[in-house]
Design an enzyme around this catalytic site. Structure first.
Site, short mmCIF file in Angstrom:
data_model
loop_
_atom_site.label_atom_id
_atom_site.label_comp_id
_atom_site.label_asym_id
_atom_site.label_seq_id
_atom_site.Cartn_x
_atom_site.Cartn_y
_atom_site.Cartn_z
N LYS A 99 0.81 -1.23 0.00
CA LYS A 99 0.00 0.00 0.00
C LYS A 99 0.84 1.28 0.00
O LYS A 99 0.41 2.30 -0.52
CB LYS A 99 -0.93 0.01 1.22
CG LYS A 99 -2.14 -0.90 1.08
CD LYS A 99 -2.98 -0.81 2.34
CE LYS A 99 -4.40 -1.23 2.09
NZ LYS A 99 -5.29 -0.92 3.19
N ALA A 115 -2.49 4.12 15.92
CA ALA A 115 -2.04 5.24 15.07
C ALA A 115 -1.31 4.72 13.84
O ALA A 115 -0.37 5.34 13.36
CB ALA A 115 -1.15 6.17 15.89
N GLY A 123 -16.02 -3.99 11.35
CA GLY A 123 -15.36 -3.49 10.15
C GLY A 123 -15.95 -3.97 8.83
O GLY A 123 -15.44 -3.61 7.76
N ASP A 148 -10.29 3.76 1.90
CA ASP A 148 -10.57 3.24 3.24
C ASP A 148 -11.34 4.26 4.10
O ASP A 148 -12.28 3.91 4.81
CB ASP A 148 -9.26 2.88 3.97
CG ASP A 148 -8.75 1.50 3.56
OD1 ASP A 148 -9.54 0.69 3.04
OD2 ASP A 148 -7.55 1.23 3.77
P1 NAP Z 1 -1.10 -1.02 11.45
O1 NAP Z 1 -0.72 0.00 10.43
O2 NAP Z 1 -0.13 -2.07 11.82
O3 NAP Z 1 -1.51 -0.19 12.80
C1 NAP Z 1 -1.94 -0.86 13.95
C2 NAP Z 1 -1.91 0.08 15.17
O4 NAP Z 1 -2.35 -0.67 16.31
C3 NAP Z 1 -0.51 0.59 15.53
O5 NAP Z 1 -0.63 1.85 16.17
C4 NAP Z 1 -0.04 -0.49 16.50
O6 NAP Z 1 0.98 -0.08 17.37
C5 NAP Z 1 -1.30 -0.73 17.29
N1 NAP Z 1 -1.33 -2.01 17.96
C6 NAP Z 1 -1.03 -3.22 17.44
N2 NAP Z 1 -1.22 -4.19 18.36
C7 NAP Z 1 -1.62 -3.57 19.49
C8 NAP Z 1 -1.97 -4.03 20.79
N3 NAP Z 1 -1.93 -5.32 21.09
N4 NAP Z 1 -2.34 -3.12 21.72
C9 NAP Z 1 -2.39 -1.80 21.41
N5 NAP Z 1 -2.06 -1.30 20.19
C10 NAP Z 1 -1.69 -2.18 19.24
O7 NAP Z 1 -2.43 -1.78 11.02
P2 NAP Z 1 -3.68 -1.20 10.19
O8 NAP Z 1 -3.44 -1.40 8.74
O9 NAP Z 1 -4.00 0.17 10.68
O10 NAP Z 1 -4.83 -2.24 10.58
C11 NAP Z 1 -5.30 -2.28 11.91
C12 NAP Z 1 -6.58 -3.12 12.02
O11 NAP Z 1 -7.61 -2.56 11.21
C13 NAP Z 1 -6.40 -4.57 11.55
O12 NAP Z 1 -7.13 -5.39 12.43
C14 NAP Z 1 -7.02 -4.57 10.18
O13 NAP Z 1 -7.53 -5.84 9.82
C15 NAP Z 1 -8.16 -3.57 10.37
N6 NAP Z 1 -8.56 -2.93 9.10
C16 NAP Z 1 -9.83 -3.13 8.68
C17 NAP Z 1 -10.27 -2.54 7.50
C18 NAP Z 1 -11.68 -2.74 7.04
O14 NAP Z 1 -11.97 -2.50 5.86
N7 NAP Z 1 -12.58 -3.13 7.91
C19 NAP Z 1 -9.38 -1.75 6.74
C20 NAP Z 1 -8.08 -1.55 7.22
C21 NAP Z 1 -7.68 -2.17 8.41
P3 NAP Z 1 2.50 -0.55 17.09
O15 NAP Z 1 2.93 0.18 15.86
O16 NAP Z 1 3.19 -0.15 18.35
O17 NAP Z 1 2.45 -2.05 16.88
#
Ligand code: NAP
Length: 291
Positions: free
Chosen positions: A78, A140, A258, A114
């Site tokens: 991405k 974040a 989601g 998104d």
């Molecule tokens: P990402 O870029 O990896 O960001 C995840 C965030 O959550 C980061 O700030 C990370 O902190 C934090 N985090 C991870 N594990 C954690 C924990 N155990 N406790 C507290 N904070 C935590 O991921 P993303 O792309 O944003 O995706 C995040 C979620 O959204 C996923 O579950 C994904 O499947 C979902 N999502 C859904 C859709 C949809 O269409 N429904 C679209 C996009 C994403 P660190 O950097 O410190 O690890």
């Protein structure tokens, strides 16, 4: 009109779109988009392309040269795809990531649907009024960036960003503040006391962390203070009810997972490629069958 469950029949005149990712076999987008083309009676087909990171540039050039109308982009491409594109939409530029590419005469434009997918799902489920809402975002990363950027575009006046690495939340707040001076972005430390303050202050709470996806995960925050006045959204769609949503539902908050975001980001991509409104109900049915 072709029935939605009719198998796609590819001919010499079929318009192709697809998705690049690594891996890509888990993607539900082929079912969702092929159902949409079938519903509309369009001679289009959506194909998954597994593309390893070291082949990204060759794959993107090849897809553009092969006459595709466009493609979706998923993990891990991405952000890496950005320098390979000719131009970006304002949303993709602000988010720094692309999930949809449109190809016009070999020219590639990157979009990010998104954020709009999130807001449309929220409107559909809860008639959310952004101009009057205070928002707490947990996490974040990439999806927090998309959600917060779109909420600011829609007129949300104030947002708290709360991440376990506060420097990540602060960097995101600074990035967003530079693009949306009309919205006040603040950060909160990741602690039970600060979560409680955020819950008491906010009307909309969005979990963008993956906490709750895996078997045995708990809720990312203690839900003390959640009330029927709150809307709580978890971006996770599998499982459909995360520990956070289960607790908030028990406290009678209005909840959303989601699924709707996934559906509406796909519907927005359909419109970018075809110039037509998406058959959202057919896409919803097809996606529902995959989850
Ligand atoms: P990402 O870029 O990896 O960001 C995840 C965030 O959550 C980061 O700030 C990370 O902190 C934090 N985090 C991870 N594990 C954690 C924990 N155990 N406790 C507290 N904070 C935590 O991921 P993303 O792309 O944003 O995706 C995040 C979620 O959204 C996923 O579950 C994904 O499947 C979902 N999502 C859904 C859709 C949809 O269409 N429904 C679209 C996009 C994403 P660190 O950097 O410190 O690890």
């Amino acid at each position: 009109m072709t029935r939605p469950d009719t198998p796609i029949s590819v001919t010499g005149a079929t318009t192709l779109v697809g998705i690049i990712g690594h891996p890509v076999s888990h993607s539900r987008s082929p079912q969702m988009h092929n159902a949409a083309f079938s519903e509309r009676g369009m001679n289009w087909a959506y194909v998954p392309f597994p593309v390893a990171p070291e082949r990204l540039e060759a794959a993107v050039r090849g897809l553009a040269a092969s006459g595709l109308r466009g493609f979706n982009v998923t993990i891990p491409h991405k952000e890496a795809v950005l320098p390979l594109l000719d131009q970006l939409s304002p949303e993709a530029e602000a988010i720094g990531a692309v999930n949809t590419v449109v190809i016009d005469d070999g020219r590639l434009t990157g979009h990010n649907t998104d954020g709009i997918g999130f807001v449309r799902a929220l409107h559909e489920a809860h008639r959310f009024r952004p101009r009057h809402s205070k928002v707490l975002i947990l996490g974040a990363g990439g999806s927090a960036r998309a959600v917060a950027d779109q909420l600011a575009r829609e007129g949300v006046p104030e947002m708290y960003l709360c991440a376990r690495r506060q420097e990540q939340a602060e960097a995101l707040a600074g990035h967003l503040a530079a693009r949306h001076p009309e919205c006040l972005f603040k950060t909160l430390p990741w602690s039970p006391l600060d979560h409680r303050c955020g819950i008491n202050w906010a009307e909309l709470i969005v979990n963008t962390t993956p906490m709750g996806m895996k078997e045995g995960d708990g809720s990312p925050i203690d839900t003390n203070g959640i009330s029927p006045g709150h809307i709580v959204v978890d971006l996770i769609y599998a499982p459909p009810v995360t520990p956070l949503l289960a607790r908030c539902e028990a406290l009678r908050a209005r909840c959303l997972n989601g699924f709707g975001m996934l559906l509406h980001q796909g519907a927005a991509a359909f419109t970018l490629w075809t110039g037509q409104p998406a058959p959202v109900d057919a896409m919803r049915r097809a996606l529902g069958e995959t989850i």
